[in-house]
Design an enzyme around this catalytic site. Structure first.
Site, PDB file in Angstrom:
ATOM      1  N   ASP A 269       0.816   2.713   3.714  1.00  0.00           N
ATOM      2  CA  ASP A 269       0.031   3.814   3.160  1.00  0.00           C
ATOM      3  C   ASP A 269       0.931   5.049   2.999  1.00  0.00           C
ATOM      4  O   ASP A 269       0.541   6.164   3.346  1.00  0.00           O
ATOM      5  CB  ASP A 269      -1.196   4.140   4.021  1.00  0.00           C
ATOM      6  CG  ASP A 269      -2.219   4.984   3.259  1.00  0.00           C
ATOM      7  OD1 ASP A 269      -2.014   5.233   2.059  1.00  0.00           O
ATOM      8  OD2 ASP A 269      -3.220   5.394   3.879  1.00  0.00           O
TER       9      ASP A 269
ATOM     10  N   HIS B 135      -5.901  -0.292   5.842  1.00  0.00           N
ATOM     11  CA  HIS B 135      -5.701   0.583   7.015  1.00  0.00           C
ATOM     12  C   HIS B 135      -6.850   0.563   8.031  1.00  0.00           C
ATOM     13  O   HIS B 135      -7.564   1.539   8.215  1.00  0.00           O
ATOM     14  CB  HIS B 135      -5.383   2.035   6.618  1.00  0.00           C
ATOM     15  CG  HIS B 135      -6.101   2.589   5.425  1.00  0.00           C
ATOM     16  ND1 HIS B 135      -7.436   2.428   5.214  1.00  0.00           N
ATOM     17  CD2 HIS B 135      -5.649   3.335   4.386  1.00  0.00           C
ATOM     18  CE1 HIS B 135      -7.760   3.046   4.098  1.00  0.00           C
ATOM     19  NE2 HIS B 135      -6.704   3.590   3.570  1.00  0.00           N
TER      20      HIS B 135
ATOM     21  N   HIS C 132       2.781  14.254   0.937  1.00  0.00           N
ATOM     22  CA  HIS C 132       2.332  15.579   0.479  1.00  0.00           C
ATOM     23  C   HIS C 132       3.439  16.552   0.858  1.00  0.00           C
ATOM     24  O   HIS C 132       4.225  16.278   1.774  1.00  0.00           O
ATOM     25  CB  HIS C 132       1.050  16.001   1.200  1.00  0.00           C
ATOM     26  CG  HIS C 132      -0.132  15.130   0.931  1.00  0.00           C
ATOM     27  ND1 HIS C 132      -0.875  15.199  -0.235  1.00  0.00           N
ATOM     28  CD2 HIS C 132      -0.693  14.147   1.673  1.00  0.00           C
ATOM     29  CE1 HIS C 132      -1.850  14.298  -0.179  1.00  0.00           C
ATOM     30  NE2 HIS C 132      -1.767  13.641   0.961  1.00  0.00           N
TER      31      HIS C 132
ATOM     32  N   HIS D 145       0.838  -1.210   0.000  1.00  0.00           N
ATOM     33  CA  HIS D 145       0.000   0.000   0.000  1.00  0.00           C
ATOM     34  C   HIS D 145       0.870   1.256   0.000  1.00  0.00           C
ATOM     35  O   HIS D 145       1.241   1.764   1.058  1.00  0.00           O
ATOM     36  CB  HIS D 145      -0.921  -0.022   1.219  1.00  0.00           C
ATOM     37  CG  HIS D 145      -1.970   1.042   1.216  1.00  0.00           C
ATOM     38  ND1 HIS D 145      -3.130   0.939   1.957  1.00  0.00           N
ATOM     39  CD2 HIS D 145      -2.051   2.241   0.587  1.00  0.00           C
ATOM     40  CE1 HIS D 145      -3.869   2.012   1.780  1.00  0.00           C
ATOM     41  NE2 HIS D 145      -3.230   2.833   0.959  1.00  0.00           N
TER      42      HIS D 145
ATOM     43  N   HIS E 190     -10.884   1.002   0.815  1.00  0.00           N
ATOM     44  CA  HIS E 190     -10.781   2.087   1.793  1.00  0.00           C
ATOM     45  C   HIS E 190     -12.184   2.273   2.354  1.00  0.00           C
ATOM     46  O   HIS E 190     -13.094   2.643   1.616  1.00  0.00           O
ATOM     47  CB  HIS E 190     -10.290   3.363   1.109  1.00  0.00           C
ATOM     48  CG  HIS E 190     -10.204   4.548   2.033  1.00  0.00           C
ATOM     49  ND1 HIS E 190      -9.067   5.309   2.161  1.00  0.00           N
ATOM     50  CD2 HIS E 190     -11.115   5.111   2.868  1.00  0.00           C
ATOM     51  CE1 HIS E 190      -9.281   6.272   3.054  1.00  0.00           C
ATOM     52  NE2 HIS E 190     -10.523   6.177   3.485  1.00  0.00           N
TER      53      HIS E 190
ATOM     54  N   ASN F 111      -4.823   6.382  -7.255  1.00  0.00           N
ATOM     55  CA  ASN F 111      -5.326   7.770  -7.211  1.00  0.00           C
ATOM     56  C   ASN F 111      -4.265   8.783  -7.634  1.00  0.00           C
ATOM     57  O   ASN F 111      -3.916   9.690  -6.918  1.00  0.00           O
ATOM     58  CB  ASN F 111      -5.882   8.105  -5.813  1.00  0.00           C
ATOM     59  CG  ASN F 111      -4.862   7.919  -4.699  1.00  0.00           C
ATOM     60  OD1 ASN F 111      -3.918   7.161  -4.834  1.00  0.00           O
ATOM     61  ND2 ASN F 111      -5.054   8.621  -3.604  1.00  0.00           N
TER      62      ASN F 111
ATOM     63  N   HIS G 240       1.624   5.195  -2.210  1.00  0.00           N
ATOM     64  CA  HIS G 240       1.186   6.197  -3.192  1.00  0.00           C
ATOM     65  C   HIS G 240       2.443   6.929  -3.666  1.00  0.00           C
ATOM     66  O   HIS G 240       2.925   7.831  -2.979  1.00  0.00           O
ATOM     67  CB  HIS G 240       0.244   7.214  -2.558  1.00  0.00           C
ATOM     68  CG  HIS G 240      -1.017   6.628  -1.996  1.00  0.00           C
ATOM     69  ND1 HIS G 240      -2.219   6.639  -2.681  1.00  0.00           N
ATOM     70  CD2 HIS G 240      -1.283   6.018  -0.806  1.00  0.00           C
ATOM     71  CE1 HIS G 240      -3.160   6.060  -1.929  1.00  0.00           C
ATOM     72  NE2 HIS G 240      -2.618   5.682  -0.785  1.00  0.00           N
ATOM     73  N   PHE G 241       2.979   6.523  -4.804  1.00  0.00           N
ATOM     74  CA  PHE G 241       4.203   7.153  -5.306  1.00  0.00           C
ATOM     75  C   PHE G 241       3.897   8.323  -6.258  1.00  0.00           C
ATOM     76  O   PHE G 241       4.804   8.953  -6.777  1.00  0.00           O
ATOM     77  CB  PHE G 241       5.120   6.116  -5.970  1.00  0.00           C
ATOM     78  CG  PHE G 241       5.855   5.216  -4.983  1.00  0.00           C
ATOM     79  CD1 PHE G 241       5.738   5.387  -3.604  1.00  0.00           C
ATOM     80  CD2 PHE G 241       6.680   4.194  -5.454  1.00  0.00           C
ATOM     81  CE1 PHE G 241       6.424   4.559  -2.702  1.00  0.00           C
ATOM     82  CE2 PHE G 241       7.376   3.363  -4.563  1.00  0.00           C
ATOM     83  CZ  PHE G 241       7.239   3.548  -3.198  1.00  0.00           C
ATOM     84  N   ARG G 242       2.590   8.596  -6.482  1.00  0.00           N
ATOM     85  CA  ARG G 242       2.140   9.872  -7.079  1.00  0.00           C
ATOM     86  C   ARG G 242       2.446  10.089  -8.549  1.00  0.00           C
ATOM     87  O   ARG G 242       2.244  11.197  -9.025  1.00  0.00           O
ATOM     88  CB  ARG G 242       2.715  11.067  -6.301  1.00  0.00           C
ATOM     89  CG  ARG G 242       2.490  11.056  -4.790  1.00  0.00           C
ATOM     90  CD  ARG G 242       1.049  11.105  -4.427  1.00  0.00           C
ATOM     91  NE  ARG G 242       0.831  11.441  -3.024  1.00  0.00           N
ATOM     92  CZ  ARG G 242      -0.273  11.128  -2.357  1.00  0.00           C
ATOM     93  NH1 ARG G 242      -1.261  10.488  -2.966  1.00  0.00           N
ATOM     94  NH2 ARG G 242      -0.414  11.472  -1.108  1.00  0.00           N
TER      95      ARG G 242
HETATM   96  O1  DOR Z   1      -4.417   9.735   4.236  1.00  0.00           O
HETATM   97  C1  DOR Z   1      -4.612   9.295   3.106  1.00  0.00           C
HETATM   98  N1  DOR Z   1      -3.863   9.701   2.072  1.00  0.00           N
HETATM   99  N2  DOR Z   1      -5.606   8.433   2.899  1.00  0.00           N
HETATM  100  C2  DOR Z   1      -5.982   8.065   1.667  1.00  0.00           C
HETATM  101  O2  DOR Z   1      -6.915   7.336   1.553  1.00  0.00           O
HETATM  102  C3  DOR Z   1      -5.300   8.582   0.493  1.00  0.00           C
HETATM  103  C4  DOR Z   1      -3.950   9.035   0.808  1.00  0.00           C
HETATM  104  C5  DOR Z   1      -3.393   9.924  -0.276  1.00  0.00           C
HETATM  105  O3  DOR Z   1      -3.368   9.481  -1.440  1.00  0.00           O
HETATM  106  O4  DOR Z   1      -2.972  11.034   0.024  1.00  0.00           O
HETATM  107 ZN    ZN Z   2      -3.709   4.779   0.757  1.00  0.00          ZN
END
Ligand code: DOR
Ligand code: ZN
Length: 441
Positions: free
Chosen positions: A307, A239, A311, A64, A181, A98, A66-68
């Site tokens: 997770d 999570h 940011h 899990h 989620h 996402n 998120h490498f964006r």
């Molecule tokens: O805190 C989170 N950040 N929860 C999520 O479900 C998405 C993730 C994100 O992509 O920033």
């Molecule tokens: Zn996530």
């Protein structure tokens, strides 16, 4: 080229023992218990690593992250985040959909696989996202990720008919679970309106677990379980953050993931760390955190992931309404979890089970996640050592961590990826690339 790692303390498949391991090319050739006696080993054509005092584990599989990339690369990108992973002993990652554009069609999925092949310093897989308006195509090559609660990105699916269709589609692919989620959006919307009345337009982050509360999680998780039972789909709830949700798991059809942040922190930490630990689902009470720790220790919670959701710090300003949700974690997940082992929260055997073996089993990841002859040589050597995490240690593009200033008790010394020494004491071999994971085997 062969490599011998000897004098290590090996942790694998529920056991911890002194031993040695031989790498041949990209695979594990042998796992030897005790001191190797008759070694078929030519030191002139082989490397020899004395791992005295270190633990040797399978490389971590983080299911899990998120490498964006694509589209959100001002926050993070595959090159930076996968380098951070490697430095943290993580050798495989499964990346969430996402991004921008979201990964919701086979074409976009293929494009991301090509990005992974070019950029990723660790082995990689990409989830297929479930689109709003129920437009998802049937897909069998990767697990589905379903946002049954709104979070970063615009991927919410919550109409009952759409949800039923998605779970039916998931059930048609028994080789892979659907990953959800779970937070009930109507509940959150209602609580946010109430919070604004009470505390103003952008309530302080301490109120985040009041707005995104345990009830929101339980409602949505319960619905997911009902849909799984109705359709026969395998369900992995991402999570999990509350004690109440633990009763929903049966560890057969329905399994649960817990994230490092939810194991490390509780609501008492908002005062110190502010929005740095704002994430969705929210970090909840100490009682919840302790229940999650116990459920991880005894195996009710099957897997640990990060997770990892970076940011920029500038995007983390404000309170519950304005600050972005999510925090980076992939570089320090293993050492943080080893810290919990040192504190007596769980055993190191269970850590390896939850971060290596069970992810490999759950997603049917071929030839990884275990130290077994013939498997790919994804390995990590860790050593007990006290050190304080400073900003300069951070390899993630966002350049911060909720663990800055913390004293950690373990260090990642070396990471092997497909038989190659890809990370060693602060240095990354940037010529090494990861391989695509084969899932559903
Ligand atoms: O805190 C989170 N950040 N929860 C999520 O479900 C998405 C993730 C994100 O992509 O920033
Ligand atoms: Zn996530």
């Amino acid at each position: 080229m062969r490599t011998l790692i000897h004098n290590a303390e090996i942790v694998n498949e529920g056991r911890r023992f002194p031993g040695a391991l031989v790498i041949d090319g990209e695979r594990i050739a042998e796992v030897i218990e005790g001191k190797p006696k008759t070694l078929n080993f030519d030191l002139s054509t082989s490397n020899c690593i004395d791992a005295e005092g270190a633990l040797l584990l399978p490389g971590i599989i983080d299911t899990h992250v998120h490498f964006r990339e694509p589209g959100l690369t001002h926050k993070a990108d595959i090159a930076h985040e996968s380098r951070a992973a490697l430095a943290g002993g993580v050798t495989s990652t499964m990346d969430m959909p996402n991004v921008n554009p979201p990964t919701t069609t086979p074409e976009r999925w293929q494009e991301r696989m090509a990005l992974g092949q070019r950029e990723s310093r660790v082995n990689y897989a990409y989830y297929m996202g479930v689109q709003t308006l129920g437009q998802t195509v049937p897909w069998h090559r990767s697990p589905l990720k379903l946002f049954m609660g709104s979070s970063t990105g615009n991927m919410l699916v919550d109409k009952p008919a759409d949800l039923l269709r998605v779970f039916r589609m998931a059930a048609a692919n028994p080789a892979l679970p659907i990953v959800t989620h779970c937070e009930d959006t109507p509940r959150i919307t209602e609580r946010m309106a109430e919070a604004k009345q009470l505390w103003g337009d952008d309530p302080a982050v301490e109120h985040h677990p009041w707005i995104r509360d345990a009830e929101a999680c339980l409602r949505s998780s319960s619905l997911a379980v009902t849909l799984a039972r109705e359709t026969g789909a395998r369900l992995h709830i991402a999570h999990i953050t509350t004690e109440q949700e633990l009763t929903l798991l049966d560890n057969e059809q329905v399994t649960g993931e817990v994230c490092v942040g939810h194991l490390l922190f509780c609501d008492e930490d908002y005062a110190r760390l502010g929005t740095r630990i704002k994430c969705n689902p929210a970090i909840k009470s100490r009682r919840d955190r302790d229940a999650l720790r116990r459920a991880l220790a005894d195996g009710r919670l099957l897997t640990v992931a990060t997770d990892h959701a970076p940011h920029l710090l500038s995007e983390k300003s404000g309170g519950c309404a304005r600050a972005a949700s999510g925090m980076p974690m992939v570089q320090f997940s293993l050492v943080a979890m080893l810290g919990m082992v040192s504190e007596g929260v769980l055993t190191v055997e269970r850590l390896v089970d939850a971060m290596c073996h069970q992810p490999a089993r759950l997603f049917g990841i071929r030839e990884r996640g275990f130290l077994r002859p013939g498997y790919k040589a994804d390995l990590v050597l860790v050593r007990p050592e006290e050190w304080t995490l400073r900003r300069g240690d951070i390899l993630s593009k966002c350049g911060w961590s909720p663990l800055e200033g913390e004293t950690l008790r373990w260090r990642v010394e070396q990471t092997f990826l497909n038989g190659r020494l890809a990370y060693q004491q602060g240095r990354i071999d940037d010529s090494v690339r990861g391989q695509a994971l084969t899932l559903g085997t």
